[in-house]
Design an enzyme around this catalytic site. Sequence first.
Site, PDB file in Angstrom:
ATOM      1  N   CYS A 179      -2.573  73.766  41.386  1.00 39.55           N
ATOM      2  CA  CYS A 179      -3.212  72.478  41.179  1.00 39.55           C
ATOM      3  C   CYS A 179      -2.240  71.341  41.466  1.00 39.55           C
ATOM      4  O   CYS A 179      -1.177  71.544  42.029  1.00 39.55           O
ATOM      5  CB  CYS A 179      -3.715  72.390  39.739  1.00 39.55           C
ATOM      6  SG  CYS A 179      -4.689  73.820  39.214  1.00 39.55           S
ATOM      7  N   ASN A 196       0.400  72.857  36.596  1.00 42.23           N
ATOM      8  CA  ASN A 196       0.299  73.396  37.950  1.00 42.23           C
ATOM      9  C   ASN A 196       1.108  74.679  37.994  1.00 42.23           C
ATOM     10  O   ASN A 196       2.315  74.663  37.754  1.00 42.23           O
ATOM     11  CB  ASN A 196       0.842  72.383  38.966  1.00 42.23           C
ATOM     12  CG  ASN A 196       0.964  72.971  40.359  1.00 42.23           C
ATOM     13  OD1 ASN A 196       0.247  73.900  40.718  1.00 42.23           O
ATOM     14  ND2 ASN A 196       1.877  72.440  41.142  1.00 42.23           N
ATOM     15  N   GLY A 248      -5.995  70.674  45.067  1.00 48.54           N
ATOM     16  CA  GLY A 248      -7.047  71.184  44.201  1.00 48.54           C
ATOM     17  C   GLY A 248      -8.317  70.389  44.386  1.00 48.54           C
ATOM     18  O   GLY A 248      -8.282  69.159  44.337  1.00 48.54           O
TER      19      GLY A 248
END
Length: 471
Positions: free
Chosen positions: A16, A115, A43
């Site tokens: 992400c 992330n 993302g």
Amino acid sequence: MSFSFPSDSSQIREKCAVFGAYNVGPQASRLTFYGLWALQHRGQESSGIVSSDGHNLYRHTAPGLVANVYHEEDLEQLPGHIAIGHNRYSTSGAAEGAHSQPVLKREHKLAFAHNGNLPVTDALAAFLDEHDIAHQKYNDSEMMAEAINCLMENGMELEAAIQETYPLFTGAFSSVAMTNKKLVAFRDECGIRPLSIGRLGKGYVVASETCAFDTVGATFIRDVQPGELVIIDEHGITSHQAAKPRPKLDMFELVYFARPDSIIQGLSVDQVRQNFGQVLAEEYKLDADIVVPVPDSSIPAAIGYARASDIPFEMALIKNRYIHRTFIRPSAKLREQDLRMKLNPMPHLLKGKRVVLIDDSIVRGTTTRKIVRMLQEAGAREVHVLISSPPVRYPDFYGINISDQHELIAAQMSVEEIRQHIGADTLGYLSFNGMIRATGQPASTFCTSCFDGIYPIAIGKQAKKIAHVGA
């Protein structure tokens, strides 16, 4: 040879984008919105922002792209001078916002965004069990937030709670967290995923990639170091080393994921990719008429190859940039549907030509096969496929949607078999040593697990599922 892959990964694996802003004006959320827009490539399933006005935390999340998730009225409901944001993609199910981030714990004014991926959560689960915190329906990011929140319930400050729980986080994480008063950024000891700090006026911003700093007008200061915990509050920036650093940036950031205008680990992503192409030209000397990239991430490598080989560069594949990236979509059906809408060949550039097609990687092989056929149907006389990275033979457990080795065509076929499968006249991969040489940095500073099967952070039970593949 016939070959097929399962359409879905069996587990949720996330890669992400995170963004954070502190003391950047009365609407940090608006700045975060622009930062997330710049990081959209990391993302595309959902997005979220949490802001603070110094007293309360405010949250907005929804499925979809950044441009669709936030409207003016949404940003107006996110006041304050501190904010963190997150773009998420899912790899199986839960794409409708069930696990959207940032995670918010209002009672203790904690917000958290992550992330990466934790392939081993045993110690983290044991901690939550010990404190009677139900976690069966949580993903790794939510479990991390619960552990930090638990210690804050016992009176710890945010940074102390993160340092205490840090050893429980076994995996890859570049994370941001905030309370109503401060912003914290931290990375795993290997720094698998990038995270950087920028200055904006009297305030600071944190982002997964430096390209977001350009978008919001911030000046890059430095990377958050592997194992480092950075606290940003009214006193400025302070830093603690939560773990001994073992730098191992994921090479796939340079190969594919990062935007070319980002600087990661001191390296220009664009320049490294051009270097990949130049080394490819040294390793594969072909007679051809044009060099064609698969847009967009392969363009620098194609430029490098064309320049080094003195073969003309042509944008003979046109990309519809309103379509999501196919590699990180959660199912084969969606990937195939995207490709039909995503690329269009230019027959007047291709007809009768010997084409060198440059791509950054072959993962499942399905996309490459379709592109080769597309060029042939558009009139290309020959299609020579060169890949600006080595064969991807091993799964990833640090946040990329390739967690099943059976999905990887290079783990199942030889290079010649892959060439036949995709229908190309030639297939060549950048050598491992050539890839490393193109970065100008030692191999020891990178995680190359997708290429060599060496995992710098424990992957637990997953290790038993991996078959080592010969070159």
